[in-house]
Design a protein around this motif. Structure first.
Motif, mmCIF file in Angstrom:
data_model
loop_
_atom_site.group_PDB
_atom_site.id
_atom_site.type_symbol
_atom_site.label_atom_id
_atom_site.label_comp_id
_atom_site.label_asym_id
_atom_site.label_seq_id
_atom_site.Cartn_x
_atom_site.Cartn_y
_atom_site.Cartn_z
ATOM 1 N N LYS A 150 -3.005 -21.183 20.357
ATOM 2 C CA LYS A 150 -1.652 -20.410 19.847
ATOM 3 C C LYS A 150 -0.795 -20.394 20.915
ATOM 4 O O LYS A 150 -1.012 -20.319 22.183
ATOM 5 N N THR A 151 0.592 -20.317 20.710
ATOM 6 C CA THR A 151 1.732 -20.110 21.765
ATOM 7 C C THR A 151 2.265 -18.798 21.428
ATOM 8 O O THR A 151 2.543 -18.757 20.354
ATOM 9 N N CYS A 152 2.337 -17.860 22.365
ATOM 10 C CA CYS A 152 3.091 -16.300 22.120
ATOM 11 C C CYS A 152 4.518 -16.459 22.186
ATOM 12 O O CYS A 152 5.139 -17.255 23.130
ATOM 13 N N VAL A 153 5.404 -16.193 21.360
ATOM 14 C CA VAL A 153 6.769 -15.833 21.862
ATOM 15 C C VAL A 153 7.097 -14.504 21.803
ATOM 16 O O VAL A 153 6.754 -13.777 20.692
ATOM 17 N N ALA A 154 7.850 -13.972 22.645
ATOM 18 C CA ALA A 154 8.204 -12.417 22.751
ATOM 19 C C ALA A 154 9.686 -12.490 22.937
ATOM 20 O O ALA A 154 10.356 -13.186 23.832
ATOM 21 N N GLY A 208 0.727 -18.679 11.163
ATOM 22 C CA GLY A 208 1.212 -17.961 12.201
ATOM 23 C C GLY A 208 0.559 -16.719 12.360
ATOM 24 O O GLY A 208 0.110 -16.308 11.401
ATOM 25 N N GLU A 209 0.887 -15.879 13.364
ATOM 26 C CA GLU A 209 0.398 -14.346 13.476
ATOM 27 C C GLU A 209 1.424 -13.591 14.223
ATOM 28 O O GLU A 209 2.158 -14.134 14.977
ATOM 29 N N ASN A 210 1.176 -12.215 14.174
ATOM 30 C CA ASN A 210 2.109 -11.490 14.735
ATOM 31 C C ASN A 210 1.175 -10.098 15.509
ATOM 32 O O ASN A 210 0.099 -9.886 15.072
ATOM 33 N N GLY A 211 1.648 -9.753 16.772
ATOM 34 C CA GLY A 211 1.169 -8.452 17.157
ATOM 35 C C GLY A 211 -0.572 -8.733 17.268
ATOM 36 O O GLY A 211 -1.006 -9.721 17.414
ATOM 37 N N GLY A 212 -1.106 -7.580 17.151
ATOM 38 C CA GLY A 212 -2.749 -7.176 17.165
ATOM 39 C C GLY A 212 -3.200 -7.265 18.452
ATOM 40 O O GLY A 212 -2.652 -6.716 19.408
ATOM 41 N N TYR A 227 3.252 -15.469 16.940
ATOM 42 C CA TYR A 227 2.288 -16.397 17.425
ATOM 43 C C TYR A 227 2.273 -17.752 16.504
ATOM 44 O O TYR A 227 2.544 -17.495 15.183
ATOM 45 N N GLY A 228 2.415 -18.950 17.221
ATOM 46 C CA GLY A 228 2.372 -20.326 16.375
ATOM 47 C C GLY A 228 1.307 -21.144 16.919
ATOM 48 O O GLY A 228 1.063 -21.232 18.105
ATOM 49 N N GLY A 229 0.780 -22.194 16.044
ATOM 50 C CA GLY A 229 -0.417 -23.007 16.544
ATOM 51 C C GLY A 229 0.280 -24.318 16.598
ATOM 52 O O GLY A 229 1.156 -24.595 17.239
ATOM 53 N N GLY A 230 -0.501 -25.306 15.865
ATOM 54 C CA GLY A 230 -0.344 -26.721 16.128
ATOM 55 C C GLY A 230 -0.573 -27.400 17.501
ATOM 56 O O GLY A 230 -1.357 -27.100 18.249
ATOM 57 N N ARG A 231 0.393 -27.999 18.052
ATOM 58 C CA ARG A 231 0.072 -28.702 19.322
ATOM 59 C C ARG A 231 1.117 -28.161 20.336
ATOM 60 O O ARG A 231 0.868 -28.725 21.593
ATOM 61 N N LEU A 232 1.726 -27.367 20.151
ATOM 62 C CA LEU A 232 2.481 -26.746 21.138
ATOM 63 C C LEU A 232 2.004 -26.180 22.470
ATOM 64 O O LEU A 232 2.355 -26.608 23.662
ATOM 65 N N GLY A 270 6.780 -29.707 12.039
ATOM 66 C CA GLY A 270 7.034 -29.562 10.706
ATOM 67 C C GLY A 270 6.100 -29.136 9.776
ATOM 68 O O GLY A 270 6.125 -29.253 8.652
ATOM 69 N N TYR A 271 5.133 -28.264 10.337
ATOM 70 C CA TYR A 271 4.106 -27.587 9.389
ATOM 71 C C TYR A 271 3.573 -26.324 9.949
ATOM 72 O O TYR A 271 3.440 -25.144 9.131
ATOM 73 N N PHE A 272 3.647 -26.085 11.126
ATOM 74 C CA PHE A 272 2.818 -24.786 11.653
ATOM 75 C C PHE A 272 4.108 -23.727 12.045
ATOM 76 O O PHE A 272 4.743 -23.830 12.985
ATOM 77 N N ALA A 273 4.114 -22.627 11.265
ATOM 78 C CA ALA A 273 5.221 -21.508 11.523
ATOM 79 C C ALA A 273 4.718 -20.654 12.314
ATOM 80 O O ALA A 273 3.442 -20.532 12.887
ATOM 81 N N PHE A 274 5.593 -19.801 12.906
ATOM 82 C CA PHE A 274 5.390 -18.705 13.502
ATOM 83 C C PHE A 274 5.252 -17.495 12.694
ATOM 84 O O PHE A 274 5.896 -17.599 11.480
ATOM 85 N N GLY A 275 4.615 -16.299 13.000
ATOM 86 C CA GLY A 275 4.453 -15.299 12.055
ATOM 87 C C GLY A 275 5.691 -14.390 11.599
ATOM 88 O O GLY A 275 5.645 -14.050 10.669
ATOM 89 N N ASP A 276 6.512 -14.411 12.597
ATOM 90 C CA ASP A 276 7.481 -13.294 12.446
ATOM 91 C C ASP A 276 9.048 -14.309 12.162
ATOM 92 O O ASP A 276 9.349 -14.964 12.891
#
Lengths: 91, 292
Positions: free
Chosen positions: B66-70, B223-227, B81-86, B149-155
């Motif tokens: 995953k990649t974190c974006v804040a 995607g994911e958030n917080g936690g 957080y989003g996944g894929g290849r980033l 084109g597929y993997f979203a971020f959680g927020d």
């Protein structure tokens, strides 16, 4: 000398996880995509697995086995490039 | 790599269209992901930053995908957080984090590789940019941000935030990488981690998978958030929480890469992050009082 050849037998099964790419690179001590003999192209509409012939210089069984979807097969019987000479006393 | 090694951050001044790569030795204590991102948001709060941040295990171990974006949304700290290849692309670009600062004058697409970042006009097709097979494309859509084109971020607030900054897309191409120093040890550790696939908290499937993860699970696109601060500093997937929450295992992974963190470092991490977030809120409150 027979060589093992990595083949993409079921490309439609690829989920794009790139474990094969990373496994190939680990065999040469790298964590990167630079110079990788395998590239996974595409995206949500499906993936293509591109193999560079130099992949067959690696342990292809390890690459095939790591694929969670069984996209690869390994064929025996490929010929090494170049001529094979017998030692004089064997002739 | 060691605990003393620097975190490499690319600063992108959207207003001027300029970028600069900087090294931060003091950020290693924050490990990565939300740890690093929370500190960068605090330090550059006046520039309304959007921080993309990965961790020490991305690109090296399975499920660390995953990649974190804040960023701050109406004064609230958001980590998503989003996944894929980033994350693997960022890792193999030699970049631990990048910060988008201020706002672009015109809508644009950010193109990042090992040599730095440039902004190109927003009407440039994201899929036409970057190096095939080594690239990752992030599209900012109305209400969502999609990786490849597929993997979203959680927020979904990320879409609004990037849109306000003038970012319509981001393309990252992996142009560098790492020589593995202790191959035998690393391979052993990698195989041990891959062998823990049965401990993942989700079933395997045949969906597009995050890079480095064999699961192909049905939720990779959500995607994911917080936690969990610890796994979101590494930065691994929530479904691998049962694996990476094990401190000895995390240590083994970090040590096999040459990091020399000690127990106290990892135990201190949640407090460091919460302290950063509290300071962000204090700063915002002080600034509001000054304005009034």
């Amino acid at each position: 000398m027979n060589k093992k050849i990595l083949k993409v037998s079921f490309p439609e099964k690829c989920i794009g996880c790139e474990l094969c790419v990373l496994a190939a690179q680990r065999q040469v001590g790298k964590a990167s995509f630079e110079g990788s003999p395998i590239r996974i192209m595409g995206g949500k509409k499906g993936y293509d697995i591109h193999l560079d012939p130099s992949v067959n210089d690696l342990d292809v069984n390890k690459i095939s086995e790591i694929c969670p979807k069984g996209c690869f097969s390994v064929e025996e019987g490929g010929q090494e490039e170049g001529l094979e000479f017998k030692a004089e006393e064997d002739v | 790599m060691s605990r003393e090694d620097s975190i490499t951050v690319v600063h992108v001044d959207l207003e001027k269209g300029e970028s600069a790569k900087k090294s931060y030795p003091d950020l290693r204590a924050y490990v990565g992901g939300v740890g690093t991102a929370s500190k960068l948001v605090l330090d550059y709060q006046n520039l309304d930053p959007i921080v993309f941040s990965i961790g020490p295990l991305n690109g090296f171990f399975p499920y660390a995908s995953k990649t974190c974006v804040a960023f701050l949304d109406e004064g609230k700290f958001v980590d998503t957080y989003g996944g894929g290849r980033l994350s693997t692309r960022l890792k193999y670009t030699g970049v631990d984090a990048f910060i988008l600062e201020k706002k672009a004058r015109e809508p644009c697409v950010l193109v990042l590789d090992g040599s730095g970042a440039v902004l190109v006009p927003a009407d440039t097709a994201v899929e036409s940019l970057g190096i095939p097979g080594r690239r990752c494309g992030v599209e900012v859509l109305d209400g969502s941000v999609l990786i490849d084109g597929y993997f979203a971020f959680g927020d979904q607030r990320l879409s609004k935030k990037l849109g306000e900054a003038g970012i319509k897309g981001i393309v990252v191409s992996a142009t560098s990488g790492f020589q593995i120093e202790n191959r035998e040890r690393y391979d052993r550790q990698y195989n041990e981690m891959l062998g823990k696939v049965g401990e993942m908290l989700i079933e395997a499937g045949s969906n597009p998978s995050c890079s480095g993860c064999p699961m192909g699970c049905a939720r990779s696109n959500l995607g994911e958030n917080g936690g969990n601060v610890f796994i979101h500093s590494l930065v691994s997937c929530v479904f691998s929480e049962s694996i990476y929450s094990s401190i000895p295992l995390a240590f083994a992974c970090l040590n096999s890469l040459g990091y020399d963190y000690v127990h106290e470092d990892l135990e201190a991490l949640p407090d460091l992050v919460y302290t950063n977030i509290n300071k962000i809120y204090e700063k915002a409150s002080d600034s509001k009082l000054e304005t009034e």
